[in-house]
Design a protein around this motif. Structure first.
Motif, short mmCIF file in Angstrom:
data_model
loop_
_atom_site.label_atom_id
_atom_site.label_comp_id
_atom_site.label_asym_id
_atom_site.label_seq_id
_atom_site.Cartn_x
_atom_site.Cartn_y
_atom_site.Cartn_z
N TYR A 168 0.73 -1.16 0.12
CA TYR A 168 0.16 -0.10 0.06
C TYR A 168 0.80 1.41 0.00
O TYR A 168 0.23 2.54 -0.03
CB TYR A 168 -0.97 0.01 1.33
CG TYR A 168 -0.16 -0.01 2.46
CD1 TYR A 168 0.32 1.17 3.18
CD2 TYR A 168 0.21 -1.23 3.05
CE1 TYR A 168 0.81 1.35 4.35
CE2 TYR A 168 0.87 -1.09 4.54
CZ TYR A 168 1.32 0.01 4.95
OH TYR A 168 2.09 0.10 6.01
N LYS A 186 0.07 3.72 -2.76
CA LYS A 186 -1.08 3.78 -3.39
C LYS A 186 -2.14 4.72 -2.32
O LYS A 186 -3.09 5.02 -2.94
CB LYS A 186 -1.69 2.31 -3.37
CG LYS A 186 -0.95 1.50 -4.55
CD LYS A 186 -1.76 0.12 -4.62
CE LYS A 186 -1.00 -0.80 -5.63
NZ LYS A 186 -1.58 -2.12 -5.74
N ILE A 187 -1.76 4.46 -0.96
CA ILE A 187 -2.45 5.16 -0.09
C ILE A 187 -2.56 6.68 -0.32
O ILE A 187 -1.47 7.30 -0.77
CB ILE A 187 -2.39 4.51 1.32
CG1 ILE A 187 -1.04 5.09 1.68
CG2 ILE A 187 -2.54 3.23 1.13
CD1 ILE A 187 -0.84 4.79 3.14
N GLN A 201 -6.23 0.10 -2.99
CA GLN A 201 -5.15 0.68 -2.41
C GLN A 201 -3.95 -0.35 -1.92
O GLN A 201 -3.02 0.34 -1.46
CB GLN A 201 -5.63 1.76 -1.48
CG GLN A 201 -6.40 2.88 -1.99
CD GLN A 201 -6.67 3.87 -1.17
OE1 GLN A 201 -6.81 3.75 -0.02
NE2 GLN A 201 -6.46 5.30 -1.43
#
Length: 518
Positions: A79, A82-83, A293
């Motif tokens: 993650y 992506k977060i 995510q």
């Protein structure tokens, strides 16, 4: 019965003839037998692993209610790239499903509880009834002015039409709708590209459910195919521009079709109109968004204590200290770095089921809400779990050794703390929805009729005239919302609640006790 790996290797080596002279014939034979041996070895390993998986455990809560759950093996979360990050201003632009819905609210709730020290802002940028051309018309005034550095754009439900299909040529209707949508979408893409500092995310939202029998009307059979063509446009643009694409449409549509095989009345898309998901549909949406995510497997906390050695064998996203007692009664201090995700049990706005119903349809708990406690080498059979002196439930020693998910115990102090965050976030969200109700008056009625200065009394007069032929206009809301004092009060209330959330969401240290019952 298990086989020593070294012994197994010798058996396999002998089987495939690794010591034979490497002739062409022998090499072919060795390769063939090696493949068979690998399959045998993998099968044995799989069998061994399946035997090691633990069965469901049972917990008896103080209320007498029994929970059963299974701790699943998780993939390593991926993650970090992506977060959302601290300081992000994330705007969700969409139609009424965004305007009045809760998926973005639940996404922020996850961040509030899982990353309590990472403050960010999520903004509701939805307006009821919007199609992509409407979003294009309000981009500069309503969206860019909110200073987002991330925009999630979703559309398609209204763009794919409704009553238009009652014409003599529904295929032409579909083609015209897709053409108009594509044309307006290109304008939006151009404007978005003019803001390279903003990250763009395209999101295919929840589907129109033509199949559910829970209601008999509002059936537009050609609509899903048109909607899917629009989803393909979104995918194509995302790929061409290297923008992230998050697909909520396909997994929710698949769940609808799967469950309708047994229950034709099932729908995630709205039991009142086939369009607007209820709160449980929004939590399903949240699940797939967070999965996209890379957050599957990111635990609330996970730790293991050895009761004999009085030692924490492992801890993830938490700290264990002050371990005392014996195998009959052991205690320790527990400080998690996150809070469990609180599940909304309230029915909102005519919901037939609360958000918690989503847990029946997606593995939200197993994938996204694990707060695992393990205590090994206890001498008794059953133990009472206490946190800060209050009974939480009784567990078998074998269950405690395998691990229990405290996120399922809704009377723990950390879960109650998280529930307070949910309530504060709901109050904040209700205030924000009121600001979007006002935005409907501005962008659906005032701007299309040439009204540009909402604070001008002449604009109010014109809106009152328009009200005579348009029952959707709310003159009181328009005039009240146009007042700078009202807008300031709305924003100050949301800011105050957000401040309170980010003060109240910090995990606290708790004393955990396990006391032998028998």
């Amino acid at each position: 019965m298990t086989m020593n790996k070294k012994h197994l290797y010798k058996k396999v080596s002998c089987l495939i003839g690794l010591s034979e002279k490497p002739t062409v014939k022998n090499v072919f034979r060795q390769v063939t037998l090696a493949a068979l041996a690998f399959f045998l070895f993998a099968s044995l390993q799989s069998l061994s692993l399946s035997k090691s998986l633990k069965p469901a455990y049972k917990v008896t809560l103080p209320t007498g209610k029994v929970h059963r759950t299974i701790k699943k093996v998780h993939e390593k979360p991926d993650y970090t790239t992506k977060i959302f990050k601290a300081g992000d201003r994330v705007l969700f632009a969409g139609n009424s499903i965004t305007h009045g819905g809760r998926y973005h609210q639940y996404i922020w709730l996850y961040y509030m509880t899982r990353f309590p020290n990472m403050r960010l802002t999520i903004i509701n940028g939805g307006i009821g009834g919007d199609i992509i051309s409407n979003i294009n018309n309000r981009l500069e005034e309503d969206i860019f002015t909110k200073n987002p550095n991330i925009i999630n754009l979703t559309f398609g439900m209204n763009d794919s039409g409704y009553f238009q299909y009652m014409s003599a040529n529904p295929q032409k209707v579909a083609d015209d709708l897709v053409f108009k949508c594509d044309s307006a979408f290109k304008l939006v893409v151009t404007k978005l590209k003019d803001h390279p500092d903003i990250k763009k995310i395209l999101m295919a939202g929840s589907p129109y459910d033509v199949s559910t029998t829970v209601i008999k009307n509002n059936v537009f059979t050609p609509k899903p195919a048109t909607f899917e063509r629009i989803v393909q446009l979104q995918k194509k643009v995302a790929k061409a521009n290297n923008w992230p694409f998050i697909d909520i449409y396909d997994p929710m549509d698949s769940l609808n079709k799967l469950h309708q095989k047994e229950d034709p009345n099932f729908t995630l898309s709205g039991s009142n109109d086939r369009i607007h998901p209820e709160s449980y549909g929004h939590l399903v949406w949240t699940y797939y968004y967070l999965r996209s995510q890379g957050l599957k497997g990111l635990e609330v906390a996970d730790f293991t204590v050895d009761a004999v050695r009085k030692k924490a064998l492992a801890s993830s996203n938490c700290a264990i200290s002050n371990i005392n007692g014996s195998t009959n009664a052991i205690s320790f201090d527990y400080l998690a770095h996150s809070l469990p995700f609180p599940i909304d049990e309230t029915k909102h706005n005519g919901d037939k089921q609360p958000a918690s119903a989503a847990l029946k349809y997606v593995p939200f708990t197993n994938d996204l809400n694990q707060e695992m406690l393990r205590v090994k080498k206890l001498s008794g059979k059953t133990y009472e779990l206490k946190i800060d002196g209050k009974a939480m439930g009784r567990f078998a020693a074998t269950e405690l050794a395998n691990g229990i998910n405290m996120a399922l115990i809704t009377n723990t102090p950390q879960y109650l703390q998280a529930m307070n965050i949910l309530k504060l976030n709901e109050e904040r969200g209700q205030t924000e929805r009121e600001t979007r109700d006002y935005a409907v008056q501005v962008y659906n009625f005032a701007r299309p009729n040439g009204i540009k200065n909402d604070q001008d009394p002449a604009s109010w007069t014109k809106m009152r005239e328009l009200k005579k032929t348009n029952g959707w206009i709310n003159n009181d809301l328009y005039e009240r919302g146009s007042n700078p004092a009202t807008q300031k009060a709305w924003q100050e209330k949301m800011d105050r609640l957000t401040d309170e959330i980010y003060v109240s969401n910090k995990p606290q240290k708790h004393k955990v006790e396990l006391v032998k019952v028998n």
